[in-house]
Scaffold this active site. Structure first.
Site, short mmCIF file in Angstrom:
data_model
loop_
_atom_site.label_atom_id
_atom_site.label_comp_id
_atom_site.label_asym_id
_atom_site.label_seq_id
_atom_site.Cartn_x
_atom_site.Cartn_y
_atom_site.Cartn_z
N ASN A 277 47.58 30.96 40.09
CA ASN A 277 46.75 32.10 39.71
C ASN A 277 46.62 32.97 40.96
O ASN A 277 45.90 32.62 41.90
CB ASN A 277 45.39 31.58 39.25
CG ASN A 277 44.47 32.69 38.78
OD1 ASN A 277 44.81 33.88 38.90
ND2 ASN A 277 43.32 32.34 38.27
N LYS B 284 45.35 30.52 43.78
CA LYS B 284 44.76 29.28 43.32
C LYS B 284 45.90 28.47 42.71
O LYS B 284 46.72 29.04 41.99
CB LYS B 284 43.72 29.61 42.24
CG LYS B 284 42.62 28.62 42.10
CD LYS B 284 41.55 29.16 41.16
CE LYS B 284 40.72 28.02 40.65
NZ LYS B 284 39.96 28.36 39.47
N ARG C 103 49.33 32.49 35.71
CA ARG C 103 48.30 33.16 34.92
C ARG C 103 48.45 34.66 35.13
O ARG C 103 48.37 35.15 36.26
CB ARG C 103 46.91 32.73 35.37
CG ARG C 103 45.86 33.48 34.62
CD ARG C 103 44.49 33.22 35.15
NE ARG C 103 43.55 34.03 34.39
CZ ARG C 103 42.38 34.42 34.85
NH1 ARG C 103 41.99 34.07 36.05
NH2 ARG C 103 41.60 35.16 34.11
N HIS D 104 40.16 36.05 28.80
CA HIS D 104 39.77 34.63 28.75
C HIS D 104 40.48 33.91 27.60
O HIS D 104 39.97 32.91 27.07
CB HIS D 104 38.25 34.44 28.53
CG HIS D 104 37.39 34.79 29.70
ND1 HIS D 104 36.17 35.40 29.55
CD2 HIS D 104 37.56 34.62 31.03
CE1 HIS D 104 35.62 35.58 30.74
NE2 HIS D 104 36.45 35.13 31.67
N HIS E 185 32.39 31.68 26.38
CA HIS E 185 32.84 31.32 27.74
C HIS E 185 31.89 32.02 28.71
O HIS E 185 31.90 33.25 28.83
CB HIS E 185 34.28 31.79 27.95
CG HIS E 185 34.76 31.55 29.35
ND1 HIS E 185 35.64 30.55 29.68
CD2 HIS E 185 34.44 32.16 30.51
CE1 HIS E 185 35.83 30.55 30.99
NE2 HIS E 185 35.13 31.53 31.52
N GLY F 251 30.91 32.11 32.48
CA GLY F 251 31.12 31.79 33.89
C GLY F 251 30.66 32.98 34.71
O GLY F 251 29.65 33.60 34.38
N GLY G 232 32.58 35.64 34.87
CA GLY G 232 32.89 36.55 33.77
C GLY G 232 32.46 35.85 32.48
O GLY G 232 32.51 34.62 32.41
N ARG H 239 28.81 42.18 36.38
CA ARG H 239 29.25 43.24 35.46
C ARG H 239 28.19 43.51 34.41
O ARG H 239 27.58 42.59 33.88
CB ARG H 239 30.55 42.84 34.76
CG ARG H 239 31.76 42.87 35.67
CD ARG H 239 33.02 42.45 34.92
NE ARG H 239 33.72 41.43 35.66
CZ ARG H 239 34.55 40.54 35.13
NH1 ARG H 239 34.80 40.54 33.84
NH2 ARG H 239 35.15 39.65 35.90
N ASP I 247 24.26 34.52 40.70
CA ASP I 247 24.48 33.11 40.44
C ASP I 247 23.41 32.57 39.49
O ASP I 247 22.23 32.62 39.79
CB ASP I 247 24.43 32.36 41.78
CG ASP I 247 24.85 30.92 41.64
OD1 ASP I 247 24.14 30.17 40.95
OD2 ASP I 247 25.89 30.56 42.20
N ARG J 246 22.47 29.61 38.60
CA ARG J 246 21.56 28.55 39.09
C ARG J 246 20.37 29.15 39.84
O ARG J 246 19.23 28.75 39.64
CB ARG J 246 22.31 27.61 40.06
CG ARG J 246 22.89 26.40 39.38
CD ARG J 246 23.85 25.71 40.29
NE ARG J 246 24.88 26.67 40.72
CZ ARG J 246 26.06 26.34 41.19
NH1 ARG J 246 26.37 25.09 41.34
NH2 ARG J 246 26.94 27.25 41.54
N GLU K 167 41.49 25.90 31.72
CA GLU K 167 42.47 26.98 31.63
C GLU K 167 43.79 26.58 32.30
O GLU K 167 44.86 26.88 31.81
CB GLU K 167 41.90 28.24 32.29
CG GLU K 167 40.76 28.82 31.47
CD GLU K 167 40.00 29.92 32.17
OE1 GLU K 167 39.13 29.60 33.00
OE2 GLU K 167 40.27 31.10 31.91
P1 ADP Z 1 34.30 31.43 37.25
O1 ADP Z 1 34.11 32.36 36.08
O2 ADP Z 1 34.38 32.16 38.56
O3 ADP Z 1 35.36 30.38 37.03
P2 ADP Z 1 32.38 29.33 36.71
O4 ADP Z 1 32.93 29.10 35.34
O5 ADP Z 1 32.47 28.24 37.71
O6 ADP Z 1 32.91 30.66 37.38
O7 ADP Z 1 30.83 29.71 36.51
C1 ADP Z 1 30.03 30.09 37.58
C2 ADP Z 1 28.60 30.24 37.06
O8 ADP Z 1 28.15 28.96 36.56
C3 ADP Z 1 27.61 30.66 38.14
O9 ADP Z 1 26.74 31.66 37.64
C4 ADP Z 1 26.84 29.38 38.40
O10 ADP Z 1 25.53 29.61 38.85
C5 ADP Z 1 26.83 28.77 37.01
N1 ADP Z 1 26.43 27.35 37.05
C6 ADP Z 1 27.11 26.32 37.60
N2 ADP Z 1 26.36 25.18 37.51
C7 ADP Z 1 25.20 25.52 36.88
C8 ADP Z 1 24.03 24.81 36.48
N3 ADP Z 1 23.89 23.52 36.72
N4 ADP Z 1 23.05 25.48 35.84
C9 ADP Z 1 23.16 26.81 35.61
N5 ADP Z 1 24.25 27.55 35.95
C10 ADP Z 1 25.24 26.91 36.58
#
Ligand code: ADP
Length: 394
Positions: free
Chosen positions: A9, A16, A84, A173, A199, A201, A203, A232, A274, A276, A378
């Protein structure tokens, strides 16, 4: 093809990679070369014993990074490379064995993904140099959504913008929505019926899948449409661009930057992109974080309700991505916002879901549509499609 596939990727300054065996459960060698082209370029990853490495690669370009990756494969020679590729336009409905015509077709869609497709092409050129003898396959983020009907993919714009400039909804995605919906079709007694996938993440996108085919999705011409994401905005009034330009004198680049990089969870919370950290701050009563969490969940529920119009029946919903897999709070809130769908979330199963686990979260003997968490894969899906594509040509 009983040999590993190297999944690549490639971004403008990163690669990656993952070496994936024909047995999808086998351990993977994986890593990331980043900050390529700069003095602090490096290659990070894990070897087969699980030990982490961080190798400086000062000023390395993509080709030099790939040579360093090759040395990290512990003598295992891949049988094919799977790339990818973000945008396949309308030309690619499935993975394609890379030859000159495929490269020019990817070039011709670069206008639709000006940041991503050129970087993906640089990755193809570099891998062709380092692995000249291996078949290379392009796997497109957009391909799974080529089954959308015109009612879902056309914008209400003059016909010529579609016919002459390809302005339509494409969706992204695709490998993730395809992977989790097909996994649910295998795991659930309901099989390949009507599934809504979320999905979530950095994104975020939703998808309506009927009989293993994408029927509608939240992202559009670009990955900016739809849900609230890390940075976004997702959907805004299409009049916003003209308003910001006329009233505040903002340039197109400024507007693009704000909508892509300063909005979403970051913009609403004023704190972070983020989830979390958003959840932690919301727990402590931070108003911006509370608002960000509420808008994020409401927009997912609203999108899923809208996409349900694309399905003749609803068999269940699937959460995936870093947030979908790991946040019981987001799952609970989204389900609570869809009371008329007849979901019955088992709160204990929802809370007890362990990172990386897959499972059904319904109360026992519930007969309504199901709720699943399925960790996305993926890279595994790209490896599988690469294998199938190479075998089909053999
Ligand atoms: P990407 O789209 O870059 O692959 P990921 O699928 O890893 O990213 O998702 C990242 C998101 O997931 C971040 O917002 C992160 O805070 C959130 N995340 C990861 N672990 C947790 C958790 N335990 N609780 C809440 N959100 C989480």
């Amino acid at each position: 093809m009983n040999v590993p596939v190297l999944v690549i990727n490639c971004g403008s300054s990163s690669i990656k990679y993952a070496l994936i065996d024909s047995d999808p459960e086998a351990p993977r060698l994986a890593g990331l070369a980043e900050r390529l082209g700069s003095a602090d370029a490096c290659l990070k990853g894990k070897n087969s014993t699980g030990e982490r490495f961080n190798q400086p690669l000062p000023n390395a370009d993509h080709t030099q990074a790939l040579s360093a990756i090759l040395e990290r494969l512990e003598g295992r020679i891949p049988g094919a490379i799977g790339h990818r590729i973000v945008h396949g336009g309308e030309q690619f409905t499935q993975a394609a064995l890379i030859d000159d015509s495929v490269v020019s077709a990817i070039q011709s869609t670069a206008a639709l993904a000006p940041l991503h497709n050129p970087a993906n092409l640089a990755g193809i050129a570099a891998t062709q140099k380092v692995f000249p003898e291996l078949p290379q396959v392009a796997v497109f983020d957009t391909a799974f959504h080529q089954s959308l009907p015109p009612t879902a993919y056309r914008y209400a714009l003059p016909e010529s913008l579609y016919a002459e400039h390809g302005i339509r909804r494409y969706g992204f995605h695709g490998t993730s929505h395809a992977f989790v919906s097909q996994r649910a079709a295998t795991l659930s007694v309901r099989g390949a019926g009507g599934w809504l996938t979320a999905h979530l993440g950095n994104g975020c996108s939703t998808c309506a899948v009927w009989n293993n085919q994408s029927k509608d999705t939240s992202m559009g011409l670009t990955p900016l449409e739809g849900l609230v994401m890390g940075t976004r905005s997702g959907d805004v009034d299409p009049g916003l661009h003209a308003h910001l330009h006329r009233q505040l004198g903002w340039s197109l680049n400024q507007i693009d930057d704000v909508l892509n990089k300063q909005s979403g969870l970051l913009g609403l919370s004023g704190l972070t992109n983020d989830m979390r950290e958003v959840e932690e701050a919301a727990e402590e009563g931070h108003e911006g974080a509370l608002l960000a969490l509420n808008v994020f969940c409401y927009r997912i529920a609203k999108s899923l309700a809208a996409l349900s119009c694309a399905l003749p029946t609803l068999d269940g919903i699937i959460f995936t991505g870093g947030i979908g897999e790991n946040s019981p709070i987001v799952r609970r809130r989204v389900i609570d916002l869809l009371p008329h769908f007849g979901f019955a979330l088992n709160e204990e199963s929802n809370e007890a879901m362990i990172r990386g686990q897959e499972g059904k979260l319904d109360v026992e003997n519930h007969e309504g549509p199901e709720v699943w968490v399925i960790p996305t894969d993926e890279e595994g899906r790209i490896a599988m499609e690469t294998r199938q594509c190479v075998e089909a040509q053999a």
